[in-house]
Design an enzyme around this catalytic site. Structure first.
Site, PDB file in Angstrom:
ATOM      1  N   HIS A 281     -41.375 -32.128 -12.118  1.00  0.00           N
ATOM      2  CA  HIS A 281     -41.400 -30.874 -12.862  1.00  0.00           C
ATOM      3  C   HIS A 281     -42.289 -29.828 -12.189  1.00  0.00           C
ATOM      4  CE1 HIS A 281     -39.907 -33.447 -16.328  1.00  0.00           C
ATOM      5  NE2 HIS A 281     -38.932 -32.604 -16.023  1.00  0.00           N
TER       6      HIS A 281
ATOM      7  N   TRP B  72     -31.452 -34.317 -23.292  1.00  0.00           N
ATOM      8  CA  TRP B  72     -31.772 -35.649 -22.795  1.00  0.00           C
ATOM      9  C   TRP B  72     -31.939 -36.583 -23.980  1.00  0.00           C
ATOM     10  CZ3 TRP B  72     -32.925 -31.176 -20.550  1.00  0.00           C
ATOM     11  CH2 TRP B  72     -32.675 -31.064 -19.188  1.00  0.00           C
TER      12      TRP B  72
ATOM     13  N   SER C 274     -43.479 -31.310 -20.032  1.00  0.00           N
ATOM     14  CA  SER C 274     -43.569 -32.496 -19.195  1.00  0.00           C
ATOM     15  C   SER C 274     -44.279 -32.134 -17.899  1.00  0.00           C
ATOM     16  CB  SER C 274     -42.177 -33.038 -18.875  1.00  0.00           C
ATOM     17  OG  SER C 274     -42.276 -34.135 -17.985  1.00  0.00           O
TER      18      SER C 274
ATOM     19  N   GLY D 275     -43.542 -36.372 -21.261  1.00  0.00           N
ATOM     20  CA  GLY D 275     -42.863 -35.422 -22.134  1.00  0.00           C
ATOM     21  C   GLY D 275     -42.081 -36.149 -23.212  1.00  0.00           C
TER      22      GLY D 275
ATOM     23  N   GLU E 189     -38.508 -28.907 -19.629  1.00  0.00           N
ATOM     24  CA  GLU E 189     -37.874 -28.461 -18.392  1.00  0.00           C
ATOM     25  C   GLU E 189     -38.144 -26.992 -18.075  1.00  0.00           C
ATOM     26  OE1 GLU E 189     -35.928 -30.349 -16.267  1.00  0.00           O
ATOM     27  OE2 GLU E 189     -36.524 -32.083 -17.478  1.00  0.00           O
TER      28      GLU E 189
END
Length: 182
Positions: free
Chosen positions: A159, A59, A154, A27, A133
């Protein structure tokens, strides 16, 4: 880049309802390829020094690609109730150098994507989504990651679905798709 990857890309795009999907090793790489693709497509969206609005909570892999492509991060605070970008503060942050809003759908909790899309259209900006996410989340019946020009996903082992390592970008823009494939 073999047969199984092509089949997975097509199945992913079909499931979410977009024309194109491009798989990456992560990702994080998908975020980088999305920003770079916008900079290097036939009619570039970004020039060095352009601003991209981002939420203050995300992030590093949301932020690094913007910096790596010589763009300016414009941080906007979050709504403490949702932990997503504060829609009211997004409009205040728009300057003549702003070219895009990078919405982050945090931990399965979608941003106010319809409103962000309307604001982006009104202001002549591009909406992008870091949806790494939030695979499978929907807002108003539409999958997150599909509200803007491109959305990243991702498939890292922690995940929603896993290819052990992996990421994906979805778009309906053929020129962006071709830039990201290259």
């Amino acid at each position: 880049m073999g047969k199984e990857v092509l089949e997975f890309e097509q199945a992913f795009a079909d499931y979410v309802g977009t024309k194109y999907a491009v798989m990456f090793n992560s990702g994080s790489s998908a975020n980088l390829a999305l920003i770079a693709g916008c900079k290097y497509k036939q009619k570039p969206i970004f020039q060095p020094g352009d601003e991209v609005i981002v939420p203050a909570v995300s992030w590093s892999t949301t932020y690094y690609p913007i910096h790596q492509q010589e763009l300016v991060l414009s941080f906007v605070d979050i709504d403490i109730e949702t932990l997503n970008i504060d829609l009211n503060k997004v409009e205040e942050a728009i300057t003549p150098k702003t070219r895009a809003i990078l919405a982050v759908n945090l931990l399965g909790n979608p941003c106010e994507l319809t409103a962000l899309r309307e604001l982006a259209i009104e202001k002549g900006l591009v909406l992008l989504e870091d949806n790494c996410e939030s695979l499978g989340a929907k807002q108003n019946g539409q999958f997150t990651g599909t509200f803007g020009l491109g959305g990243t996903y991702s498939t890292f082992f922690s995940h929603h679905i896993s290819t052990m390592e992996g990421g994906m970008i979805l778009t309906d823009d053929q020129n962006l798709y071709e830039a990201m494939k290259s």
